[in-house]
Every structure is written in structure tokens, then in C-alpha cells.
Motif scaffolding. Structure first.
Motif, PDB file in Angstrom:
ATOM      1  N   ASP A  20       0.837  -1.201   0.000  1.00  0.00           N
ATOM      2  CA  ASP A  20       0.000   0.000   0.000  1.00  0.00           C
ATOM      3  C   ASP A  20       0.873   1.253   0.000  1.00  0.00           C
ATOM      4  N   ASN A  21       0.225   2.404  -0.112  1.00  0.00           N
ATOM      5  CA  ASN A  21       0.973   3.663  -0.188  1.00  0.00           C
ATOM      6  C   ASN A  21       1.772   3.956   1.075  1.00  0.00           C
ATOM      7  N   GLU A  22       1.251   3.529   2.210  1.00  0.00           N
ATOM      8  CA  GLU A  22       1.982   3.747   3.453  1.00  0.00           C
ATOM      9  C   GLU A  22       3.318   2.994   3.450  1.00  0.00           C
ATOM     10  N   GLU A  23       3.321   1.790   2.903  1.00  0.00           N
ATOM     11  CA  GLU A  23       4.581   1.047   2.809  1.00  0.00           C
ATOM     12  C   GLU A  23       5.532   1.716   1.828  1.00  0.00           C
ATOM     13  N   ALA A  25       5.718   4.831   1.290  1.00  0.00           N
ATOM     14  CA  ALA A  25       6.228   6.028   1.973  1.00  0.00           C
ATOM     15  C   ALA A  25       7.378   5.698   2.915  1.00  0.00           C
ATOM     16  N   ARG A  26       7.482   4.428   3.306  1.00  0.00           N
ATOM     17  CA  ARG A  26       8.619   4.020   4.131  1.00  0.00           C
ATOM     18  C   ARG A  26       9.839   3.679   3.282  1.00  0.00           C
ATOM     19  N   SER A  31       4.076  10.143   0.157  1.00  0.00           N
ATOM     20  CA  SER A  31       2.994   9.956   1.126  1.00  0.00           C
ATOM     21  C   SER A  31       1.772   9.402   0.420  1.00  0.00           C
ATOM     22  N   ASP A  32       0.878   8.843   1.202  1.00  0.00           N
ATOM     23  CA  ASP A  32      -0.373   8.328   0.650  1.00  0.00           C
ATOM     24  C   ASP A  32      -1.147   9.433  -0.052  1.00  0.00           C
ATOM     25  N   ASP A  33      -1.242  10.605   0.562  1.00  0.00           N
ATOM     26  CA  ASP A  33      -1.970  11.717  -0.043  1.00  0.00           C
ATOM     27  C   ASP A  33      -1.347  12.142  -1.370  1.00  0.00           C
ATOM     28  N   ARG A  42      -3.850   3.445  -4.731  1.00  0.00           N
ATOM     29  CA  ARG A  42      -3.832   3.184  -3.292  1.00  0.00           C
ATOM     30  C   ARG A  42      -2.903   2.023  -2.938  1.00  0.00           C
ATOM     31  N   SER A  43      -2.742   1.092  -3.874  1.00  0.00           N
ATOM     32  CA  SER A  43      -1.887  -0.067  -3.608  1.00  0.00           C
ATOM     33  C   SER A  43      -1.423  -0.662  -4.917  1.00  0.00           C
TER      34      SER A  43
END
Length: 323
Positions: A20-23, A25-26, A31-33, A42-43
Motif C-alpha cells: 500500500d501507499n503507506e509502505e 512512503a517508508r 505519502s499516501d496523499d 492506493r496499492s
């Protein structure tokens, strides 16, 4: 009697790992936004150990064969659209052929990047119409994650891995509204190589290379070229945009999809959108989206659909199909 290539089964496959976007961002400065606002993504899915273009293609093919209700041994043509083959040679299509146990017929790859499935579909349609094949497996399969530069946040967030497939069978009919591929139009313009390419190759660097893209320029070409080629297939077949039940576009970017629909005057509720779930899977994106819509009941027999895509090269194309 007119011989047509009819889609009798669809299938798709995705790697195990969903990112996903959060991963993302790591992994990179994003960022997800930021990703969702610019792309709608989104993924995406990334292939892991033991997952290759051929394993994904084979899994999608098995599902399409099952949906068509045929035996794999009856398939006499496999055309695989991919820009990420398992090996430089032989063709990944032959690896899929061996896995399915339908050896002896024709099997080869087509390289037209994101338009690869449309090019493969056009080739298979022509071969069925000419009598060279009777049952074809057309596949789009990619492991794009293995071409990504994870220091380039502008491209690495856009792509994912996956595969989609259709079974085509030759059928004769005098009914102009009978199922089958009604019209296909394909284009290429090699003058724009520098806008979307991979900076490696067997005869240049001896390496695979990484994906490079000038996104804003690709966006402009995509919206104009896709709208134009959709109009072309409608004109060839004597149909109007209002006759289309569904558009199944290349899932590159939600803005490109929305821009193309707007130019054609088509409402978004007649457009299949899966880019949020899978990101850009290159040649796999159109058959992935098609299979999703067939399996959830949106696309049903008798409907008129348009498949379209544009990719590096540039290459682009569209196909009008009665399901």
C-alpha cells in the motif's frame, strides 16, 4: 459466414505481496496523499521469490481456460504481451506453453510495453481470422517492480506486477451483432522514445536497466492519442460512442482515464477503473481490469466494450469487442 475471434474466457493473477501507499512512503520520500492525489493509486502488488512473469501468466491463463470450459491441449496459439520476460530468450510464451501442456502450437512474445496486450490481441485476432489458429491464449503479464528505481519517487510509486489473460475462439456467424472482435487499430511513433524508456538493454549496456519517464509529457500524449484511437475503432465499425457499454482502459493513472473519457463525452460510470488497486501493470493492466469486471458481473455477454492502452515507444491502440 464471417469468422470472428470471440473472447470465451478471462482470467487474472496477482503476486502474494500487496504494497500500500503507506509502505511505499517508508521506502521513498512520498505519502499516501501525494500518490492518491496525482494518480488515484492506493496499492500495488510486487512479485516475490519464485514469482516471475511466466508464473503469473500461467496462473492467469489457467483461470481463463477454466472460464472458457476448454482443455489446454486444444490451444494452438499463445501470444504474450510483456516487457519483462523471464529470460532474454526463449520467449516467455513458450515457458507458459510448457507449463500448460499445450506444446506443438505457436507461442511467442510481443513487446509493445503498456500496449502489449492490445498488440497481442490484434495479432491473435488476425491469425484466427486467417485460419492459422483456432483457439488462442492472449496474455498480458509483467513484473515491472524489477525495472523500478526506488530512488525515483516519481516513477516507482506508479507501477506494479500482475497478469491477465483471455481465450479467443474462432466462430462463424452472419449476425453483425454476434460476439467477437469487431475492430482493432494500432499505432506507434518512435520519435518519443526519450519520454518513456528503460535505460538498459542486451545490445547497448548488457544490463536490464531501470525505467525512466517524463510524466507530464506522457500524460498529454496519452489523453490525445487514446481519445483519437477510440474514435478510429468506432468509425471502422460504424458505431457511436453512445453504443459503448464499457470502456476498459489501460490502468496507468486516474487522471489519464478521466481525461480520455471526458474528450469522448463518456460518463465515468461506464469506465472500468482498477488502477487504485493494482497501479500500472503495463501490458497486464487491460486484461486485469477486464477480468475483474467480468467476474463481478459488470461486463456480461452481449455488451459492447472498448479496450485501449498506450505505452512506451510510443505505442497505442484500441479494440472494439462484442462480449
Amino acid at each position: 459466414m464471417t469468422l470472428r475471434a470471440v473472447i470465451t474466457g478471462t482470467g487474472s493473477a496477482l503476486p502474494v505481496r500487496r504494497v500500500d501507499n503507506e509502505e511505499m512512503a517508508r521506502l521513498v520520500d512520498t505519502s499516501d496523499d501525494w500518490i492518491r492525489e496525482r494518480t488515484g493509486i492506493r496499492s500495488r502488488y510486487f512479485a516475490g521469490e519464485g514469482e516471475t512473469t511466466s508464473t503469473l501468466a500461467t496462473a492467469a491463463a489457467r483461470k481463463a481456460i477454466e472460464a472458457a470450459g476448454i482443455d489446454a491441449s486444444s490451444i494452438d496459439l499463445i501470444v504474450l504481451g510483456t516487457t519483462t520476460p523471464d529470460q532474454t530468450f526463449p520467449a516467455t510464451a513458450t515457458t507458459v506453453q510448457a507449463a500448460l501442456g499445450c506444446n506443438g502450437g505457436m507461442a511467442f512474445d510481443v513487446q509493445a510495453v503498456c500496449s502489449g496486450f492490445l498488440y497481442a490481441l490484434g495479432v491473435a485476432d488476425s491469425m484466427i481470422r486467417s485460419g492459422m489458429a483456432s483457439k488462442a491464449l492472449v496474455i498480458g503479464a509483467e513484473t515491472m517492480s524489477r525495472l523500478l528505481d526506488f530512488d525515483d519517487r516519481g516513477t516507482c510509486v506508479l507501477f506494479g506486477d500482475g497478469a491477465g489473460a483471455v481465450v479467443l475462439e474462432g466462430r462463424e456467424s452472419d449476425d453483425p451483432d454476434a460476439p467477437g472482435i469487431l475492430a482493432t487499430k494500432l499505432h506507434a511513433d518512435g520519435a518519443h522514445n526519450e519520454l518513456l524508456f528503460v535505460d538498459g538493454g542486451a545490445s547497448t549496456t548488457g544490463t536490464v536497466g531501470k525505467l525512466r519517464m517524463t510524466g507530464n509529457q506522457v500524460f498529454k500524449h496519452a489523453v490525445n492519442n487514446l481519445a483519437d484511437v477510440l474514435r478510429e475503432v468506432l468509425e471502422i465499425s460504424g458505431r457511436q460512442a453512445s453504443d459503448i457499454d464499457w470502456v476498459v482502459p489501460h490502468q496507468a493513472n486516474s487522471r489519464i482515464i478521466e481525461g480520455t473519457a471526458k474528450k469522448l463525452g463518456l460518463p465515468m460510470d461506464r469506465v472500468i477503473m482498477t488502477v487504485d488497486q493494482h497501479a500500472n501493470t503495463s501490458a497486464a493492466s487491460v486484461p486485469l481490469a477486464l477480468d475483474a469486471a467480468v467476474r463481478d458481473g459488470r461486463i456480461v455477454p452481449g455488451q459492447l466494450i472498448v479496450l485501449e492502452a498506450m505505452g512506451g515507444g510510443f505505442t497505442w491502440g484500441a479494440s472494439l469487442v462484442r462480449m
